[in-house]
Design a protein around this motif. Structure first.
Motif, PDB file in Angstrom:
ATOM      1  N   PHE A 167       1.756 -27.542 -17.335  1.00  0.00           N
ATOM      2  CA  PHE A 167       0.441 -28.595 -16.753  1.00  0.00           C
ATOM      3  C   PHE A 167       0.468 -29.126 -15.398  1.00  0.00           C
ATOM      4  O   PHE A 167      -0.428 -29.691 -14.883  1.00  0.00           O
ATOM      5  N   GLY A 168       1.715 -29.152 -14.859  1.00  0.00           N
ATOM      6  CA  GLY A 168       1.772 -29.756 -13.584  1.00  0.00           C
ATOM      7  C   GLY A 168       2.336 -31.174 -13.761  1.00  0.00           C
ATOM      8  O   GLY A 168       2.482 -31.749 -14.989  1.00  0.00           O
ATOM      9  N   PRO A 169       2.756 -31.886 -12.432  1.00  0.00           N
ATOM     10  CA  PRO A 169       3.273 -33.261 -12.753  1.00  0.00           C
ATOM     11  C   PRO A 169       2.411 -34.209 -13.451  1.00  0.00           C
ATOM     12  O   PRO A 169       1.219 -34.438 -13.455  1.00  0.00           O
TER      13      PRO A 169
ATOM     14  N   ILE B  20       9.701 -32.522 -21.644  1.00  0.00           N
ATOM     15  CA  ILE B  20       8.844 -33.008 -20.412  1.00  0.00           C
ATOM     16  C   ILE B  20       8.959 -32.008 -19.300  1.00  0.00           C
ATOM     17  O   ILE B  20       7.775 -31.751 -18.535  1.00  0.00           O
ATOM     18  N   LYS B  21      10.071 -31.452 -19.021  1.00  0.00           N
ATOM     19  CA  LYS B  21      10.144 -30.329 -18.054  1.00  0.00           C
ATOM     20  C   LYS B  21       9.102 -29.270 -18.298  1.00  0.00           C
ATOM     21  O   LYS B  21       8.589 -28.577 -17.451  1.00  0.00           O
ATOM     22  N   GLN B  22       9.343 -28.818 -19.765  1.00  0.00           N
ATOM     23  CA  GLN B  22       8.298 -27.717 -20.012  1.00  0.00           C
ATOM     24  C   GLN B  22       6.940 -28.085 -19.858  1.00  0.00           C
ATOM     25  O   GLN B  22       5.957 -27.220 -19.503  1.00  0.00           O
ATOM     26  N   GLN B  23       6.364 -29.068 -20.332  1.00  0.00           N
ATOM     27  CA  GLN B  23       4.861 -29.588 -20.166  1.00  0.00           C
ATOM     28  C   GLN B  23       4.566 -29.777 -18.610  1.00  0.00           C
ATOM     29  O   GLN B  23       3.510 -29.218 -18.232  1.00  0.00           O
ATOM     30  N   GLN B  24       5.494 -30.331 -17.767  1.00  0.00           N
ATOM     31  CA  GLN B  24       5.218 -30.311 -16.529  1.00  0.00           C
ATOM     32  C   GLN B  24       4.997 -28.788 -15.663  1.00  0.00           C
ATOM     33  O   GLN B  24       4.399 -28.879 -14.830  1.00  0.00           O
TER      34      GLN B  24
END
Length: 82
Positions: free
Chosen positions: A78-80, A71-75
């Motif tokens: 791509f943003g929150p 989740i941290k990597q995706q945020q």
């Protein structure tokens, strides 16, 4: 006695999930699942108590698991999420 495992995507569970849930309630109502890196609670009373308790959360981003890291990597990429 073999303890039932929580495998919601298995063929038996997909064809009839109620048997798996019944066995979980009877044999393994508080079950650690390695795949999800989470506890699985199978009894209504346990789930109700957990949902009402302020120390429990379904916020996977605060957990220290591979899912939280994803989740941290995706945020970051791509943003929150909203």
């Amino acid at each position: 006695m073999t303890t039932v495992q929580f495998s919601p995507a298995g063929p038996e569970a997909l064809s009839n999930p109620y048997r798996m849930y019944k066995l979980l309630r009877e044999q393994n109502p508080v079950h650690w699942n390695d795949l999800f890196e989470a506890w699985i609670f199978a009894r209504f009373e346990d789930v109700d108590a957990i949902l009402m308790h302020p120390n429990f959360s379904a916020d996977r981003s605060k957990a220290e698991t591979r899912f939280a890291e994803m989740i941290k990597q995706q945020q970051e990429q791509f943003g929150p999420f909203s």
